[in-house]
Write a protein that holds these residues in place. Structure first.
Motif, PDB file in Angstrom:
ATOM      1  N   LEU A   1       0.848  -1.059  -0.457  1.00  0.00           N
ATOM      2  CA  LEU A   1       0.041   0.188  -0.435  1.00  0.00           C
ATOM      3  C   LEU A   1       0.561   1.429  -0.257  1.00  0.00           C
ATOM      4  N   PHE A   2       2.028   1.259   0.608  1.00  0.00           N
ATOM      5  CA  PHE A   2       2.867   2.009   0.851  1.00  0.00           C
ATOM      6  C   PHE A   2       3.609   2.955  -0.815  1.00  0.00           C
ATOM      7  N   LEU A   3       4.642   1.616  -0.630  1.00  0.00           N
ATOM      8  CA  LEU A   3       4.174   1.310  -2.579  1.00  0.00           C
ATOM      9  C   LEU A   3       3.793   2.286  -3.586  1.00  0.00           C
ATOM     10  N   GLY A   4       2.378   1.766  -3.241  1.00  0.00           N
ATOM     11  CA  GLY A   4       1.761   2.669  -4.576  1.00  0.00           C
ATOM     12  C   GLY A   4       1.197   3.491  -3.927  1.00  0.00           C
ATOM     13  N   LEU A   5       1.314   4.016  -3.170  1.00  0.00           N
ATOM     14  CA  LEU A   5       0.957   5.377  -2.777  1.00  0.00           C
ATOM     15  C   LEU A   5       2.085   6.367  -2.932  1.00  0.00           C
ATOM     16  N   CYS A   6       3.032   5.881  -3.103  1.00  0.00           N
ATOM     17  CA  CYS A   6       4.127   6.284  -3.183  1.00  0.00           C
ATOM     18  C   CYS A   6       4.118   6.975  -4.990  1.00  0.00           C
ATOM     19  N   LYS A   7       3.661   6.037  -5.767  1.00  0.00           N
ATOM     20  CA  LYS A   7       3.922   5.931  -6.827  1.00  0.00           C
ATOM     21  C   LYS A   7       2.931   6.798  -7.981  1.00  0.00           C
ATOM     22  N   ALA A   8       2.028   6.631  -6.809  1.00  0.00           N
ATOM     23  CA  ALA A   8       0.679   7.370  -6.874  1.00  0.00           C
ATOM     24  C   ALA A   8       0.845   9.073  -7.457  1.00  0.00           C
ATOM     25  N   LEU A   9       1.317   8.583  -5.596  1.00  0.00           N
ATOM     26  CA  LEU A   9       1.929  10.832  -5.422  1.00  0.00           C
ATOM     27  C   LEU A   9       2.729  10.902  -6.295  1.00  0.00           C
ATOM     28  N   LYS A  10       3.372  10.342  -6.879  1.00  0.00           N
ATOM     29  CA  LYS A  10       4.606  11.011  -7.910  1.00  0.00           C
ATOM     30  C   LYS A  10       5.448  11.670  -7.278  1.00  0.00           C
ATOM     31  N   PHE A  11       6.229  11.176  -6.234  1.00  0.00           N
ATOM     32  CA  PHE A  11       7.329  12.425  -4.996  1.00  0.00           C
ATOM     33  C   PHE A  11       8.574  12.559  -5.937  1.00  0.00           C
ATOM     34  N   PRO A  12       8.784  13.813  -6.006  1.00  0.00           N
ATOM     35  CA  PRO A  12       9.750  14.496  -7.004  1.00  0.00           C
ATOM     36  C   PRO A  12      11.012  13.395  -6.442  1.00  0.00           C
ATOM     37  N   MET A  13      11.748  13.409  -7.914  1.00  0.00           N
ATOM     38  CA  MET A  13      13.245  12.938  -7.334  1.00  0.00           C
ATOM     39  C   MET A  13      13.872  13.757  -7.464  1.00  0.00           C
ATOM     40  N   THR A  14      14.973  13.910  -7.175  1.00  0.00           N
ATOM     41  CA  THR A  14      16.170  14.980  -6.839  1.00  0.00           C
ATOM     42  C   THR A  14      17.194  14.978  -8.412  1.00  0.00           C
ATOM     43  N   TYR A  15      17.158  15.935  -8.777  1.00  0.00           N
ATOM     44  CA  TYR A  15      18.283  15.106 -10.125  1.00  0.00           C
ATOM     45  C   TYR A  15      19.826  16.269 -10.081  1.00  0.00           C
ATOM     46  N   THR A  16      20.463  15.611 -10.321  1.00  0.00           N
ATOM     47  CA  THR A  16      21.800  16.590 -10.633  1.00  0.00           C
ATOM     48  C   THR A  16      22.416  16.765 -11.920  1.00  0.00           C
ATOM     49  N   CYS A  17      23.416  17.177 -12.206  1.00  0.00           N
ATOM     50  CA  CYS A  17      24.780  17.508 -13.613  1.00  0.00           C
ATOM     51  C   CYS A  17      24.893  16.530 -13.853  1.00  0.00           C
ATOM     52  N   ALA A  18      24.677  15.284 -12.326  1.00  0.00           N
ATOM     53  CA  ALA A  18      25.147  13.970 -12.853  1.00  0.00           C
ATOM     54  C   ALA A  18      24.640  13.096 -13.122  1.00  0.00           C
ATOM     55  N   THR A  19      23.166  12.856 -12.944  1.00  0.00           N
ATOM     56  CA  THR A  19      22.185  12.427 -13.187  1.00  0.00           C
ATOM     57  C   THR A  19      21.351  11.529 -14.975  1.00  0.00           C
ATOM     58  N   ASN A  20      21.742  10.205 -14.984  1.00  0.00           N
ATOM     59  CA  ASN A  20      21.764  10.167 -16.119  1.00  0.00           C
ATOM     60  C   ASN A  20      20.732   8.481 -16.640  1.00  0.00           C
ATOM     61  N   ALA A  21      19.929   8.068 -17.880  1.00  0.00           N
ATOM     62  CA  ALA A  21      19.120   7.444 -17.824  1.00  0.00           C
ATOM     63  C   ALA A  21      19.539   6.311 -17.374  1.00  0.00           C
ATOM     64  N   ARG A  22      20.740   5.694 -17.042  1.00  0.00           N
ATOM     65  CA  ARG A  22      20.907   4.195 -16.911  1.00  0.00           C
ATOM     66  C   ARG A  22      19.990   3.706 -16.160  1.00  0.00           C
ATOM     67  N   GLN A  23      19.604   4.492 -15.224  1.00  0.00           N
ATOM     68  CA  GLN A  23      18.783   4.053 -14.208  1.00  0.00           C
ATOM     69  C   GLN A  23      17.580   3.788 -13.828  1.00  0.00           C
ATOM     70  N   GLN A  24      17.334   4.745 -14.879  1.00  0.00           N
ATOM     71  CA  GLN A  24      15.063   4.816 -14.936  1.00  0.00           C
ATOM     72  C   GLN A  24      14.702   3.976 -15.226  1.00  0.00           C
ATOM     73  N   TYR A  25      13.817   3.632 -15.355  1.00  0.00           N
ATOM     74  CA  TYR A  25      12.728   2.575 -15.774  1.00  0.00           C
ATOM     75  C   TYR A  25      11.968   2.662 -16.781  1.00  0.00           C
ATOM     76  N   ASP A  26      11.273   3.734 -16.382  1.00  0.00           N
ATOM     77  CA  ASP A  26      10.763   4.251 -17.283  1.00  0.00           C
ATOM     78  C   ASP A  26      10.807   4.681 -18.569  1.00  0.00           C
ATOM     79  N   MET A  27       9.794   3.896 -19.590  1.00  0.00           N
ATOM     80  CA  MET A  27      10.119   4.364 -20.947  1.00  0.00           C
ATOM     81  C   MET A  27      10.366   6.126 -21.046  1.00  0.00           C
ATOM     82  N   PHE A  28       9.314   6.675 -20.392  1.00  0.00           N
ATOM     83  CA  PHE A  28       9.791   8.576 -21.015  1.00  0.00           C
ATOM     84  C   PHE A  28       9.163   8.923 -19.462  1.00  0.00           C
TER      85      PHE A  28
END
Length: 506
Positions: free
Chosen positions: A11-38
């Motif tokens: 239930l907690f994981l579902g709520l987190c996904k539904a609420l789409k808690f913002p992720m912190t991005y830096t200049c170093a962030t890449n797409a390697r660890q991202q699993y969504d298609m966009f």
């Protein structure tokens, strides 16, 4: 108990996904660890100066810095912002280029990619790819990785040392001795067009000869025999020869001042403007012609229309690409621009494009009809009824002598301030009159607004009084009718109940 814990965890994981808690991005962030298609990425400012790697152009390896790739691709500036990242399949090769002050690297096959558009950009380079490929329209130099086996390709090349922009990049690299038939990485330098290209057989590759071509390329930055490209008065910044290099010299012929080609802007011009007329307008050459340096620039949100050196330019809104005759260009006009801007110095009049919503800016204006030269032009134009705040538009500004006093008023939801003497003024009519205002604009001064309020109240009172009179008249009519009907009914009822007296005989 274990089942209950699992339920709450899910239930907690579902709520987190539904609420789409913002992720912190830096200049170093890449797409390697991202699993969504966009997915969206909020980039911080200052990534342009960081050293995180970027590989590719349009399509990037998925271990590239997302934010630096977004700047390279023209999606963001160094101020940061949000971009949408789309995961893409791996590519067989990635082209390295320098764009927007960020240099990306070339690479061979890499298993994962990303881009900033849902559709995958152009396919990787092949033995037949020429420099006119749209991937190479902006940078002055770039790297490509050529596949093996290009000697057997039927692709053609024209020239030697310096090649026409139609030529195969990889086959020309073998001809020039930069690569073998095994392929590999090579650096391409774009060059101006040449009056002729010489045929030569080198390294088992035959090249052909050609007369003049709009643009060229080589494998070294400095090539002997590169001449200024010949131009005419009708040439605009859209010409192909101006799309392959950030800057170069060109020679304008004489007589371009009387040519009919249009120009838009001042100091910086839309790329479909006539180049040599713009050079005269900007004071770089006279009507006798001469040599100027042409600089490609990014698109501007608006362009100023001015009359300079006997040539009148036009104003315009956003245009995607520009050019200038200096490496550094003035800031584009906006809601805060005043008539004291250096662009307008000593100009008796000019046309100015105002973006929408300038009434909301924090800039001040002083005066009514005639405004101090330090007033914001677009906010004054809304106050004077020349444009609507929601739409913006083009206005003609006339420089006027200084006024002894400037009266502050409130018009069209914009409040101007009062001021004493100011040495220069401007208005939106030549003679500082208050005519010529658009019919669809409602101009309200404070006194006029109060008068309108009194008239409105009086009209409401008259309407209410009329309604009261109608209601009273209707009530009297009903009362009179009921009274008559009531009398009639009473007499009739009495006659029906009491019979007439009949004499009785005894």
């Amino acid at each position: 108990m274990l089942i209950l814990k699992s339920f709450f965890a899910l239930l907690f994981l579902g709520l987190c996904k539904a609420l789409k808690f913002p992720m912190t991005y830096t200049c170093a962030t890449n797409a390697r660890q991202q699993y969504d298609m966009f997915f969206p990425v909020q980039c911080p400012k200052g990534c342009a100066s960081r050293t995180y790697g970027v590989w590719g152009n349009g399509t990037y390896t998925h271990d590239s810095s997302i934010c630096r790739a977004a700047i390279h691709d023209g999606r963001l500036t160094d101020e940061g912002g949000e971009v949408i990242v789309y995961k893409q399949p791996g590519q067989t090769s990635y082209v390295g280029t320098e764009r927007n002050s960020i240099k990306s690297s070339s690479y061979g096959y890499w298993r994962g990619s990303f881009s900033f558009t849902p559709k995958i950009p152009v396919t990787p380079i092949t033995c037949e790819t020429p420099v006119l490929d749209k991937r190479f329209a902006l940078p002055t130099d770039f790297q490509v990785t050529c596949p093996p086996g290009c000697l057997k390709s039927s692709a053609k090349i024209w020239g030697s040392v310096i090649y026409t922009y139609h030529s195969s990049l990889c086959k020309a690299a073998i001809h020039d001795g930069r690569l073998t038939n095994a392929g590999g990485e090579v650096t391409i330098f774009t060059q101006p067009g040449q009056p002729s290209y010489q045929a030569e057989e080198r390294n088992s590759v035959n090249s052909s000869s050609m007369d003049y071509s709009h643009s060229s390329f080589s494998f070294t930055p400095n090539v002997p025999g590169v001449n200024d490209p010949p131009v005419s008065c009708h040439i605009t910044g859209r010409d192909t020869r101006f799309t392959v290099q950030a800057s170069f010299n060109l020679t304008c012929p004489s007589g371009c001042a009387n040519f009919t080609g249009n120009i838009w802007g001042s100091g910086i011009y839309t790329h479909d403007s006539a180049v040599c007329r713009a050079a005269i307008h900007d004071g770089r050459v006279t009507d006798d012609g001469g040599t100027v340096t042409f600089y490609r620039q990014l698109g501007q949100p608006s362009y100023i229309g001015l009359k300079k050196n006997s040539i009148t330019s036009n104003p315009y809104a956003f245009w995607r690409t520009s050019f200038s005759f200096t490496a550094e260009v003035p800031d584009p006009p906006d809601c805060t621009t005043t008539a004291e801007d250096p662009n307008f110095f000593s100009q008796p009049s000019f046309k100015f494009f105002c973006p929408p919503s300038c009434a909301d800016s924090a800039s001040n204006i002083w005066g009514t009809v005639a405004y101090t030269s330090k007033s914001a032009i677009c906010k004054a134009a809304i106050h004077d009824g020349r444009i609507l705040n929601a739409d913006g538009g083009i206005v003609t500004v006339y420089i006027q002598p200084g006024q002894q006093t400037y009266n502050g008023t409130e018009r069209n939801s914009v409040k101007s301030l009062s001021f004493g003497y100011w040495l220069t003024a401007f208005s939106f009519t030549l003679n500082e009159t208050d005519d010529g205002r658009h019919d669809y604009v409602t101009t309200i001064s404070p006194d006029h607004g109060k008068g309108q309020s009194k008239e409105l109240i009086l009209l409401i009172l008259i309407i209410l009084l009329g309604l009261v009179i109608l209601l009273v008249a209707y009530g009297l009519w009903r009362w009179h009718k009921n009274r008559r009907y009531g009398n009639y009914s009473s007499d009739d009822a009495t006659s029906a109940i009491i019979p007439e007296a009949v004499p009785v005989e005894f």
